[in-house]
Design an enzyme around this catalytic site. Structure first.
Site, PDB file in Angstrom:
ATOM      1  NE  ARG A 216      30.743  18.005  39.564  1.00  0.00           N
ATOM      2  CZ  ARG A 216      30.498  19.004  38.733  1.00  0.00           C
ATOM      3  NH1 ARG A 216      29.607  19.921  39.091  1.00  0.00           N
ATOM      4  NH2 ARG A 216      31.114  19.093  37.585  1.00  0.00           N
ATOM      5  CG  HIS A 329      30.093  11.670  38.524  1.00  0.00           C
ATOM      6  ND1 HIS A 329      29.809  12.828  39.217  1.00  0.00           N
ATOM      7  CD2 HIS A 329      30.558  12.069  37.311  1.00  0.00           C
ATOM      8  CE1 HIS A 329      30.097  13.880  38.462  1.00  0.00           C
ATOM      9  NE2 HIS A 329      30.555  13.452  37.312  1.00  0.00           N
ATOM     10  NE  ARG A 332      27.671  16.738  36.947  1.00  0.00           N
ATOM     11  CZ  ARG A 332      27.203  17.977  36.995  1.00  0.00           C
ATOM     12  NH1 ARG A 332      26.083  18.227  37.640  1.00  0.00           N
ATOM     13  NH2 ARG A 332      27.832  18.972  36.397  1.00  0.00           N
ATOM     14  CG  HIS A 355      28.974  22.213  32.871  1.00  0.00           C
ATOM     15  ND1 HIS A 355      28.492  21.236  32.034  1.00  0.00           N
ATOM     16  CD2 HIS A 355      29.533  21.560  33.919  1.00  0.00           C
ATOM     17  CE1 HIS A 355      28.754  20.036  32.554  1.00  0.00           C
ATOM     18  NE2 HIS A 355      29.374  20.213  33.690  1.00  0.00           N
ATOM     19  CE1 TYR A 364      27.114  14.339  30.394  1.00  0.00           C
ATOM     20  CE2 TYR A 364      27.538  16.674  30.673  1.00  0.00           C
ATOM     21  CZ  TYR A 364      27.725  15.366  31.075  1.00  0.00           C
ATOM     22  OH  TYR A 364      28.522  15.102  32.149  1.00  0.00           O
TER      23      TYR A 364
END
Length: 388
Positions: A216, A329, A332, A355, A364
C-alpha cells in the site's frame, strides 16, 4: 471544545474524568436538556466554570438522560471517544461528524431518526461525491448500530429499538458516478512500461515495487534501506531479494505523519528478479543515506512523501499511458492479479498481500480466470504430445 452548529449557535463540550465527552446541558422540570450559546465567548465562559469545578474536585456528572432526550451529535461524540481507533481513523471520523452531511442529524434525538429520514438524507446528498456520501452513511450506520444494542459492560438496555440506518444495497449502489465494485482494470505490462517512462526517474522504483510487490502507499513511503534485502553473486549481479513490510505511515493531520503497524499483516515479500537492478540503481541515486534512510523521501523536506506530491507526476504519466482511470492503489491490484496469473495459490496471495482473511485474496484469484483458455490449450498439448 467549542464548535459552531449549523443553526449558528455554539455548542460547548468537555471530557469528564473517565474520558467521555459531555455536552453542555441545563435542567428544566427536573430533566437535563441540551444547552447551546449565542456566541463563542459565552460558550468558552461556561467551559471555564466546568474546568474550575474539575480542578477543585467539585464537579458532579450531569443527571442521566432518557434515550429520547439524547441528541445524535451528543451520542456520536461519546461513541467516538469510547472507540479504540488509529489516529488517522479517529481524525477521519471526526471530520465526517463535523462535516455538512451528518450535521443534518445533529439537532435530532436518537429516537427521532427514522429510516424514512435517512432515505431522504441519502437522496438529498446525491451531489456527485458518492464516496464521501457512503463514508458518512457507513459512520452513521455504525453509530446507530451501537445505540440499538445492549451495553456489553453495564447490561444497560439499547437506546433505540432498531437501527434506522438500513438502506438497501440497491439504493446504496445506485451511484452511476462511482466506479462499480469489481470494475478495477489492472494495468497491462505495456501500460506499466509507459507509466515508468513518463515518471521522473526518482519515482520509477516506486512504480516497480507498487506493481510487482503490491504494498500500500503508506507501506511504500515508510520503507527504509534496512527493509530492502538484495543478494548478489560473486560478480555483483543481483540474484534475489526480499521486501520486509512491518510499518506504514498515515497522516491524521495534513502536516503530521504517524508511523504505525501496517493495515495488512507484517510480511516479507519476494522481489521479482527483473526489478532488482533498477532498485539497486535507485538506492545509489535517490534513497536517503543510512540504514534507516527512507527509500522514497520527499523531494523538498526529505521526510515522508505525501500522496498529493506523488499524484502531481502520476496523473501525467497515467494520462500518457491512456489510463486516466488508474489510481495509484490500482497498482497494488495489478501486482496481486499478476501474482495470481503466475500461479500463486490462495495462501501465497494472502501472504504476499498481508491479508488475514481469504475474501480479499479471492478477488485476485477470480481475476486470473482469464487464464482458463491457456490452461485448456496446455491440456490439449498434453493429450496430443505437442510442445507446450
Amino acid at each position: 471544545m467549542v464548535r459552531k452548529l449549523p443553526s449558528g449557535r455554539y455548542q460547548a463540550s468537555y471530557l469528564d474524568p473517565n474520558g467521555l465527552r459531555i455536552n453542555a446541558s441545563a435542567t428544566e422540570n427536573g430533566k437535563p436538556v441540551p444547552l447551546t450559546f449565542l456566541d463563542k465567548k459565552t460558550a468558552e465562559a461556561w467551559l471555564s466554570l466546568r474546568q474550575t469545578e474539575l480542578i477543585e474536585q467539585r464537579w458532579k456528572p450531569p443527571a442521566a438522560r432518557e434515550p429520547d432526550e439524547i441528541l445524535f451529535s451528543e451520542y456520536a461524540d461519546r461513541w467516538l471517544a469510547s472507540r479504540e481507533l488509529s489516529p488517522r481513523t479517529r481524525s477521519e471520523y471526526r471530520k465526517v461528524l463535523d462535516g455538512v452531511r451528518l450535521a443534518d442529524f445533529s439537532g435530532y434525538t436518537l429516537d427521532q431518526i427514522s429510516p424514512a429520514m435517512i432515505k431522504r438524507w441519502w437522496t438529498a446528498h446525491d451531489d456527485g461525491h458518492p464516496t464521501a456520501r457512503k463514508k458518512a452513511y457507513d459512520l452513521l450506520h455504525a453509530i446507530l448500530a451501537t445505540a440499538s444494542q445492549q451495553d456489553e459492560d453495564t447490561d444497560a438496555p439499547p437506546l433505540i429499538t432498531t437501527n434506522p440506518a438500513r438502506l438497501s444495497a440497491k439504493t446504496k449502489n445506485r451511484t452511476p458516478t462511482s466506479r462499480p465494485k469489481g470494475s478495477i482494470r489492472p494495468a497491462s505490462l505495456a501500460e506499466l512500461t509507459k507509466i515508468m517512462d513518463e515518471m521522473p526517474p526518482r519515482y520509477a522504483a516506486m512504480v516497480l515495487l507498487a506493481a510487482w510487490c503490491a504494498p500500500r502507499f503508506g507501506e511504500l513511503t515508510e520503507l527504509r534501506r534496512r527493509d530492502l534485502t538484495i543478494n548478489t553473486d560473486t560478480e555483483g549481479n543481483p540474484v534475489d531479494g526480499t521486501l520486509t513490510i512491518t510499518r506504514a505511515v498515515v497522516w491524521p493531520e495534513p502536516d503530521t505523519p504517524v508511523v504505525k503497524s501496517p493495515k495488512s499483516l507484517a510480511r516479507e515479500v519476494a522481489i521479482p528478479p527483473h526489478i532488482l537492478a533498477p532498485l539497486l540503481l535507485h538506492l545509489d541515486e535517490y534513497a536517503a543515506p543510512g540504514k534507516d534512510g527512507l527509500l522514497f523521501p520527499a523531494v523538498e523536506s526529505g521526510g515522508h512523501m505525501k500522496h498529493g506530491a506523488l499524484y502531481k507526476v502520476f496523473r501525467r504519466a497515467r494520462q500518457a499511458a491512456g489510463r486516466s482511470d488508474l489510481r495509484w492503489h490500482d497498482l497494488r491490484h495489478t501486482g496481486a492479479t499478476l501474482a495470481a496469473q503466475a500461479g500463486a495459490t490462495l495462501a501465497e496471495l494472502m501472504n504476499r498481500l498481508g491479508h488475514s482473511t481469504v475474501g480479499a485474496a479471492l478477488i485476485y484469484q477470480h481475476a486470473a480466470a482469464g487464464r482458463d483458455a491457456e490452461i485448456a490449450r496446455r491440456l490439449s498439448a498434453i493429450a496430443t504430445n505437442s510442445p507446450l
